[in-house]
Write an enzyme that holds these catalytic residues in place. Structure first.
Site, PDB file in Angstrom:
ATOM      1  N   GLN A 108       0.836  -1.194   0.000  1.00 38.94           N
ATOM      2  CA  GLN A 108       0.000   0.000   0.000  1.00 38.94           C
ATOM      3  C   GLN A 108       0.875   1.249   0.000  1.00 38.94           C
ATOM      4  O   GLN A 108       0.373   2.362  -0.036  1.00 38.94           O
ATOM      5  CB  GLN A 108      -0.896   0.008   1.250  1.00 38.94           C
ATOM      6  CG  GLN A 108      -1.770  -1.227   1.353  1.00 38.94           C
ATOM      7  CD  GLN A 108      -2.486  -1.341   2.702  1.00 38.94           C
ATOM      8  OE1 GLN A 108      -3.582  -0.840   2.882  1.00 38.94           O
ATOM      9  NE2 GLN A 108      -1.844  -1.986   3.658  1.00 38.94           N
ATOM     10  N   HIS A 126      -1.324   1.387  -4.581  1.00 36.40           N
ATOM     11  CA  HIS A 126      -1.587   2.824  -4.567  1.00 36.40           C
ATOM     12  C   HIS A 126      -0.615   3.586  -5.466  1.00 36.40           C
ATOM     13  O   HIS A 126      -0.446   4.785  -5.322  1.00 36.40           O
ATOM     14  CB  HIS A 126      -1.545   3.365  -3.131  1.00 36.40           C
ATOM     15  CG  HIS A 126      -2.616   2.770  -2.256  1.00 36.40           C
ATOM     16  ND1 HIS A 126      -2.596   2.851  -0.881  1.00 36.40           N
ATOM     17  CD2 HIS A 126      -3.739   2.087  -2.569  1.00 36.40           C
ATOM     18  CE1 HIS A 126      -3.672   2.237  -0.392  1.00 36.40           C
ATOM     19  NE2 HIS A 126      -4.370   1.754  -1.394  1.00 36.40           N
ATOM     20  N   CYS A 134       0.406  11.351 -17.352  1.00 39.76           N
ATOM     21  CA  CYS A 134      -0.603  12.253 -17.890  1.00 39.76           C
ATOM     22  C   CYS A 134      -1.928  11.506 -17.973  1.00 39.76           C
ATOM     23  O   CYS A 134      -2.002  10.451 -18.592  1.00 39.76           O
ATOM     24  CB  CYS A 134      -0.182  12.736 -19.276  1.00 39.76           C
ATOM     25  SG  CYS A 134      -1.477  13.680 -20.117  1.00 39.76           S
ATOM     26  N   CYS A 159       0.797  16.678 -24.694  1.00 43.55           N
ATOM     27  CA  CYS A 159      -0.514  17.313 -24.854  1.00 43.55           C
ATOM     28  C   CYS A 159      -0.721  18.507 -23.917  1.00 43.55           C
ATOM     29  O   CYS A 159      -1.803  19.091 -23.884  1.00 43.55           O
ATOM     30  CB  CYS A 159      -1.626  16.277 -24.648  1.00 43.55           C
ATOM     31  SG  CYS A 159      -1.890  15.807 -22.917  1.00 43.55           S
ATOM     32  N   THR A 195       0.736  -3.124   8.714  1.00 47.42           N
ATOM     33  CA  THR A 195      -0.582  -2.620   8.327  1.00 47.42           C
ATOM     34  C   THR A 195      -1.655  -3.386   9.082  1.00 47.42           C
ATOM     35  O   THR A 195      -1.475  -4.566   9.378  1.00 47.42           O
ATOM     36  CB  THR A 195      -0.818  -2.743   6.801  1.00 47.42           C
ATOM     37  OG1 THR A 195      -2.160  -2.343   6.507  1.00 47.42           O
ATOM     38  CG2 THR A 195      -0.621  -4.166   6.305  1.00 47.42           C
ATOM     39  N   ASN A 220       3.184  -6.691  13.313  1.00 47.29           N
ATOM     40  CA  ASN A 220       2.910  -5.299  13.604  1.00 47.29           C
ATOM     41  C   ASN A 220       3.459  -5.018  14.994  1.00 47.29           C
ATOM     42  O   ASN A 220       3.727  -5.939  15.758  1.00 47.29           O
ATOM     43  CB  ASN A 220       1.393  -5.022  13.602  1.00 47.29           C
ATOM     44  CG  ASN A 220       0.848  -4.796  12.197  1.00 47.29           C
ATOM     45  OD1 ASN A 220       1.467  -4.120  11.375  1.00 47.29           O
ATOM     46  ND2 ASN A 220      -0.316  -5.359  11.924  1.00 47.29           N
ATOM     47  N   GLU A 222       1.850  -3.740  17.479  1.00 48.62           N
ATOM     48  CA  GLU A 222       0.798  -4.278  18.355  1.00 48.62           C
ATOM     49  C   GLU A 222      -0.171  -5.059  17.468  1.00 48.62           C
ATOM     50  O   GLU A 222      -0.342  -4.721  16.306  1.00 48.62           O
ATOM     51  CB  GLU A 222       0.023  -3.127  19.026  1.00 48.62           C
ATOM     52  CG  GLU A 222       0.863  -2.182  19.869  1.00 48.62           C
ATOM     53  CD  GLU A 222       1.295  -2.816  21.173  1.00 48.62           C
ATOM     54  OE1 GLU A 222       0.618  -3.781  21.619  1.00 48.62           O
ATOM     55  OE2 GLU A 222       2.316  -2.381  21.738  1.00 48.62           O
TER      56      GLU A 222
END
Ligand code: ZN
Length: 256
Positions: A108, A126, A134, A159, A195, A220, A222
């Site tokens: 991500q 992402h 473009c 363009c 994550t 992780n 936690e």
């Protein structure tokens, strides 16, 4: 939460055994893996979103209507990422792939640090911040950080439409959805790293892998996966990812 060291070590060994015998292990990574590289989670206090409210700067609509404003965010993002380097967690994943024990990384993150660490098969849900594109004609070029100080919106040489970083803005579709689902459907060990997999489509992956009989290893600081997705990981390895992931790699190497 404190666990006896013996218990933690045993869990790492078992998780490593799982990884050593996986047919198709896939890592799902998020902001937490890049925190040890000095990139604060965009959503944390002091993160990018505390300076640039996403609904005000990071939507497709804002970019189309007011690219000058959107580029204030893009410039700050690029400057923040410019000098960042992979950390031991990124390198450990690259080594797992090198050993043939990790098929791919689904990330991500937009910081490009997995590729910088040497990982080959990286699916960027992402997008990535080091390319510009473009939206009108599809032209692409590498981001030239030396030009960031110019304070102008770069224009497409084909363009003349405003270029944007190849990151997925709010209001745009997530990238590579087919690759993500293809990888997840053949996956028997999913490493969820840095994550809580709260946001779709990442949120769907632990359930998908679990339903097809695969195992989940959560890494992780936690435990947060179960609360976010309702999926209980088979193993949870806590603490600093820049330490726990190289340790897992080492344990796995002893079992090859
Ligand atoms: Zn163009």
């Amino acid at each position: 939460m404190h666990q006896p060291i013996e218990n933690t070590k045993k869990k790492a060994t078992n998780a490593a055994a799982l990884l050593a015998s996986a047919r198709q292990a896939v890592a799902l990574t998020g902001a937490g893996i890049s925190v040890p590289s000095g990139i604060p989670d965009f959503r944390s206090a002091g993160g990018l979103w505390s300076h640039f409210r996403p609904d005000e700067y990071a939507t497709l609509e804002v970019f189309l209507q007011n690219p000058v404003k959107a580029w204030q965010l893009f410039r700050a993002m690029a400057e923040m990422l410019a000098d960042k380097k992979p950390n031991p967690a990124h390198y450990a994943l690259a080594a797992l792939e090198e050993h043939g024990r990790l098929t791919a990384i689904i990330t991500q993150n937009i910081d490009g640090l997995h590729q910088a660490a040497g990982s080959k098969y990286v699916v960027e849900m992402h997008g990535g911040s080091n390319m510009l594109h473009c939206l009108r004609c599809g032209y692409e070029e590498a981001l030239d950080t030396a030009r960031l100080g110019e304070n102008i919106v770069p224009a497409c040489p084909e363009c003349s439409f405003a270029l944007k970083p190849k990151v997925v803005l709010f209001g745009e579709n997530v990238a590579e959805l087919e690759s993500v689902h293809g990888l997840a459907s053949g996956c028997d060990v999913l490493l969820v790293i840095g994550t809580s997999a709260q946001v779709y489509p990442a949120a769907a992956l632990p359930g998908l892998v679990s339903r097809q009989g695969g195992s989940i290893i959560e890494m992780n600081r936690e435990p947060s996966l179960a609360a976010a997705t309702g999926i209980q990981p088979d193993f949870f390895l806590g603490g600093d990812i820049a330490e726990s992931l190289p340790r897992l790699l080492k344990e796995m190497e002893q079992q090859l």
